[in-house]
Write an enzyme that holds these catalytic residues in place. Structure first.
Site, short mmCIF file in Angstrom:
data_model
loop_
_atom_site.label_atom_id
_atom_site.label_comp_id
_atom_site.label_asym_id
_atom_site.label_seq_id
_atom_site.Cartn_x
_atom_site.Cartn_y
_atom_site.Cartn_z
N GLU A 113 27.62 27.30 47.68
CA GLU A 113 28.89 26.56 47.70
C GLU A 113 29.54 26.77 49.06
OE1 GLU A 113 32.37 28.04 47.09
OE2 GLU A 113 33.42 26.36 46.19
N LYS A 137 47.41 34.25 38.71
CA LYS A 137 47.99 32.94 38.95
C LYS A 137 48.32 32.26 37.62
CE LYS A 137 47.75 32.93 43.43
NZ LYS A 137 47.13 31.96 44.32
N ASP A 150 45.83 37.03 44.24
CA ASP A 150 45.08 37.51 43.08
C ASP A 150 43.67 37.97 43.47
OD1 ASP A 150 44.31 34.90 43.65
OD2 ASP A 150 43.95 34.35 41.55
N GLN A 197 34.11 38.88 45.42
CA GLN A 197 35.48 39.20 45.78
C GLN A 197 36.04 39.85 44.52
OE1 GLN A 197 36.56 35.14 46.41
NE2 GLN A 197 36.96 34.77 44.25
N ASP A 211 29.55 31.52 45.32
CA ASP A 211 30.87 31.11 45.78
C ASP A 211 31.04 31.47 47.26
OD1 ASP A 211 33.59 30.30 44.44
OD2 ASP A 211 34.10 32.00 45.74
N ASN A 212 31.38 30.49 48.08
CA ASN A 212 31.70 30.73 49.50
C ASN A 212 30.74 31.69 50.22
OD1 ASN A 212 34.00 29.14 50.02
ND2 ASN A 212 35.24 30.54 48.78
#
Lengths: 692, 692
Positions: free
Chosen positions: A448, A283, A383, A348, A419-420
């Site tokens: 998160e 990105k 991405d 990820q 993260d998530n």
């Protein structure tokens, strides 16, 4: 009577011999299925509801045991008697959560025969019943005392039996005072316990010891209970180059900022992912679909080339950050500054991650055979590929991801921001966190999960120590009050540790964007004084950088997609405020616990007022902090603030001291209503105390 | 990676295949350890919190099963979506409690693959993604449809497979509307269930069906949920003799009053104990320690001479009441009048009870060998001995006491008021009530446990259908509001059925004694409209006899110790009010349920205002009753009452009808605030409705 019925009744009679029933035991999470949480060193106050089917007095004992201790420890639980003399069958005692890991606790209760007799005897004596009645009651008390003496002898005691027998004789001789001698009740309670040798009295109610169900308390590191987090992109710590453009910094540059972060009183320095960043579909600035020349990409698009020119993933350090050695130096410097390092765990991968080649089965495929991107239709994030936590290859993936944590734990990091987590299997987290804690009870994970409440709460149940919250979007007095009540005044406070963040790289609220400095000051003070754990995404916040993305409540020129340069010597920054508030937090225990928050009435509805209080004795004031914030960031507001003096332990008929810890101003206040005036962005953080 | 770890991960992976987790299931009592209660015919609304670790859509099914049914029944539980479109992962459905006895219920949940694909596809279509992206998504949807078709074929279906395949073809052909055809989602949800033949898709998340824990609902007779009780001493139903003194009546005299009690709209006629009364240590008038000539004694001092001149106890009828035959005639007459008879179960005996001779071991002994009296030191009750529920002889006693219930059940009585259950073992009640219900699910027991809350609540958990409450002592607006909120707006309403009594033979409150008729009217209306189950100790209440004992909050010339004569034709009695209010209760469903109570603001703090509402659809008004009571029994009060129109389903911009059901006056109201004026003892019971 028919025999089968009779024997059923006999079984029921036996079941009834306990006489007492434990109807509630707190703290309790999800009916006892998950542990309550306490940070190391905190107190676990246990309340048990114990009832008995008659007028008997009960002895109730708290017992607790750490998972690595062989024996339990015990403490008496006194009946919680209200001021008027009434009670609701609640027994209270506490223990200290000394060690990391899991404690079990429960209560044991039995009929206290001596206390029961003594109570009835006292009422007879005080009620002035005829001497004949007392004469027929004394032998019962004396018999109990002698029985206790025999039990004490059986246990090989010498002095206690003598004392008990002397008391029995005095009572038999008509000395009613003997029945109320100090210490006798405690001896009888102990020696007449039905589960001790000789303890069961031959009396008319056989009696047994009731054991409650056990509950658990999970004890985590102090920083999980009380901590101020500072988020910083290490690549943005170098400042501008000679050409005026921001330079990509290394972790050594970042390490150079740690002293300043420590000076501001933060406890945790949290770094977004430090791994190599993928180049495929990278990105560009402000989340542009394609990267421009030199755009560094999002740190969350993990996987690229490591410092040795090999494909690197979640265990590698970005070469531009200085690689492994710079990372180790950063950790050592943080240790020197007494700062906890928190790393980001984002499970990820970018399309360039080594897993793509090595483990093609760890990914979801589209019908055309291509690997799925992360998506939230109609949006696609090209991405990033999500990992596939299910299927035949999943156990290898789960072990690999666990080994990612282990890699960083071996490098000296035990605190992580995940993260998530809510888009990965609950079962993965429950398994992975428990496995990690077997070797590393110091582990702290911040969830998160900006998702719906039940999911946030469940993640806390299965092992996350801290949780991001909705605080950033709770702006009005009513919203803040309701949300803080939910967080700190309900049973959630037993297991969800809210970590209040006014901003993150993904969140620059309209409130902060529109109202600049006053809003930044107020939101910072709110976060840091409402919640014992809080954090800021530091550099833009302290410099009141509040340029918003045109379409979304997030930062413009977002550091996720570009290197920024911050002025580390800006004299107008909020650094002094950070330092002051964090210092106040450390000095005042009231700001270090989830419980103890009360909201107060104000004449002007733009003023929000609350106290936090920590005390050992509800008749003493303890540590008492009053916070008043003006929520109107454009106008001054003034009016009274009402303090419930008696509840707080403040004097009702005399002045008391109000010491503003931000300005060092000192006031003498008196009465429930006191006057406050606050300019936009002005706040009071006052310590209230009885005047000397 | 080392093998043992890998296999542990594999087990965790397997555990994670469920993906979804049930985090809450209500109604729930004491963490699921005891059943919730519903009266026969009532609805059980079940709410389940179900979360999933991803963006998948869930199918959630409620299942329930009566203990005597072989198969469970099921219903879909839709997601509870708020007005703004958000939700908190709650799924809601209900079933009807058709049969007496116990139901089990639970939920099953699984990932609804079609709904998940459909949701993402809809967002792509509506988000206007490029055709290329849609083209690659359609085959996934089509594959799911074909898989569902195959599963349907395996189950021998003909039409559904054709429909599913046609839809798959249309979708493949680019007809995106096909994906949203009515009925397709339901077919896929059904055929793709992972626990049905062919249901498990070969897709990438294997998926399983999650089964929640089971909870129980105990269903008791309608009168346990909604009933008006009338207490009357049968011996006081004869009136005065020719000499002007009250005559001791028989149960035939009492039967003659039943028509009038039925006319007043009561559902239950409750008689204090009807057994022979002991003569030894019999109490005199007004609880005098010795009885005078002809004093009848307290009906609770059970045991004396029966109609055959033999010692009679808990299974005998007092000869002066007409003996067994008169009792049977009384029960038959009550049946004719559609009245439920409730008897008093007082498990204690007078010194003349046959148990004393037959079972000396059923009593407690003092050190001098004498039998203990009931006592509450310094007071002793010498007309009554408590029974000893413990020890070697206890199982015989327990069986005997159970047989007392059985005796009266055989005589046609299934409703009982139990005297002081909290001074007998909890285990006795739990055993006895469960045993009785095996043969008599119609059993209804009202607990007279005026004790501390946890004990009252526990008795409700272990089998009491109704409970006396603290209502009699909740007088101020704040007290009434707080107490009613506790009873009807907390989880207590799931298992404690409060039975509100303004008076009993033991209770004539200062409020009633000091303020006579206005207080009687107001307290009656409060009891009958706040709680679906309520009762009055009838004769003194309806005649506003409020002479208080000089030392205690109880009646002077207490019927417990003497026969009274009441004027059954008194034109000033509260009989018309009783009749009216009971009629209103029967006509208005809002007054028949525990839930649906809301308190409302009033300008004048002496006015208490609340609504009760029963509705099937929260957008409809349903049955809505407004009650306003003037709590000042000496002065009139007036002012506005605020109705939250939108919440109640009332029109916000148009007038609505307020129909006073007591006076038949009709008003047109408009807006949230409407004016009320009430004289002392005046009340409004209004039905609010949308104007025609």
């Amino acid at each position: 009577m028919p025999q089968p019925e009779s024997s059923e009744a006999a079984a029921a009679v036996k079941a009834g011999e306990n006489n007492d029933v434990v109807t509630g035991l707190e703290p309790e999470v999800a009916g006892g299925r998950y542990p309550a949480k306490r940070a190391q060193g905190q107190t676990v106050e246990v309340t048990a509801g114990v009832i008995v089917d008659g007028h008997e007095k009960l002895a109730v004992e708290l017992c607790w045991q750490h998972e690595r201790q062989r024996k339990d420890r015990t403490a008496w639980m006194p009946l919680n008697v209200y001021d008027g003399g009434g009670h609701n069958d609640e027994y209270v005692a506490s223990f200290t959560a000394e060690k990391l890991g899991t404690y079990e606790f429960g209560v044991r209760a039995w009929i206290d025969r001596w206390a029961t007799w003594q109570d009835q005897f006292r009422r007879r004596v005080e009620g002035g019943v005829p001497e004949a009645e007392l004469r027929s009651e004394r032998p019962e008390g004396a018999a109990l005392l002698r029985h206790a003496a025999e039990a004490a002898e059986e246990q090989g005691k010498k002095r206690d039996p003598r004392r008990l027998r002397a008391c029995a004789e005095a009572l038999t001789g008509g000395d009613d005072e003997a029945a109320f001698q100090a210490g006798i009740a405690e001896l009888c309670r102990d020696y007449l316990r039905p589960d001790r040798k000789g303890g069961r009295t031959p009396g008319e109610r056989p009696g047994r010891v009731t054991e409650s169900e056990r509950r658990e308390v999970f004890v985590d590191p102090p920083v999980a209970g009380f901590g101020a987090w500072y988020e910083v992109f290490p690549r943005s710590t170098a400042g501008e180059g000679s050409d005026g453009t921001p330079q990509h910094a290394t972790l050594d540059d970042a390490a150079g900022r740690l002293e300043r972060i420590a000076e501001m009183g933060f406890d945790v320095v949290y770094l977004p992912p430090v791994h190599p960043i993928g180049e495929t579909n990278r990105k560009g600035k402000d989340n542009a679909p394609t990267a421009g020349e030199g755009d560094p990409g999002s740190p969350w698009a993990i996987g690229g080339t490591d410092e040795n020119g090999e494909p690197g993933g979640h265990k590698a350090v970005h070469p531009a950050l200085g690689g492994d050695d710079a990372f180790d130096r950063f950790v050592r410097e943080a240790e020197k500054q007494d700062l906890t390092v928190a790393l980001d765990m984002a499970f990820q991968t970018s399309p360039d991650h080594p897993y793509i080649e090595e483990h093609p089965d760890w990914y979801y495929r589209r019908p055309d055979g291509s690997i799925r991107y992360a998506e939230n239709p109609p949006k696609t994030y090209e991405d990033v590929h999500p990992l596939k936590f299910e299927g035949d290859e999943a156990s290898d993936l789960w072990n690999e991801l666990k080994s990612v944590f282990e890699h960083w734990i071996d490098r000296g990091v035990t605190t992580f921001r995940v993260d998530n987590p809510h888009t990965k299997p609950f079962a993965f987290w429950e398994w992975c966190l428990a496995e990690l804690r077997d070797d590393c009870p110091e582990l702290v994970v911040l969830s998160e999960a900006f998702t719906r409440p039940k999911i946030m709460h469940y993640l806390a149940q299965i092992g996350f120590n801290n949780s991001y919250t909705y605080f950033a979007w709770r702006n009005s007095k009513q919203e803040l009050t309701e949300y803080a009540r939910e967080c700190f005044q309900t049973n959630l406070a037993e297991y969800v540790r809210p970590n209040f963040w006014p901003n993150t790289p993904d969140i620059l609220t309209d409130e902060l964007a529109e109202h600049g400095r006053p809003a930044h000051v107020a939101r910072f003070v709110l976060a840091a004084t409402l919640s014992p754990t809080y954090g800021v995404y530091g550099p833009p916040f302290e410099h009141v950088f509040n340029e918003q993305h045109p379409d979304r409540e997030e930062y413009a020129r977002n550091e996720k997609y570009e290197v920024r340069a911050w002025d580390w010597h800006d004299e107008d920054s909020l650094q002094p405020l950070f330092k002051k508030v964090n210092h106040i937090r450390r000095e005042n225990e009231a700001l270090q616990h989830l419980r103890g928050l009360r909201f107060h009435e104000t004449h002007d509805d733009h003023l929000i007022a609350y106290t936090r209080q920590a005390r050992d004795d509800e008749h003493e004031i303890g540590n008492l902090i009053l916070v008043v914030v003006n929520l109107d960031y454009e106008h001054a507001h003034a009016g009274g603030v009402e303090l419930p003096l008696a509840e707080l332990g403040l004097p009702t008929g005399a002045p008391f001291a109000a010491h503003d810890l931000l300005t060092e101003e000192r006031y003498q206040w008196q009465g429930a209503w006191n006057y406050i005036r606050l300019d936009p962005g002005q706040t009071h953080v006052m310590r209230l105390a009885v005047s000397r």
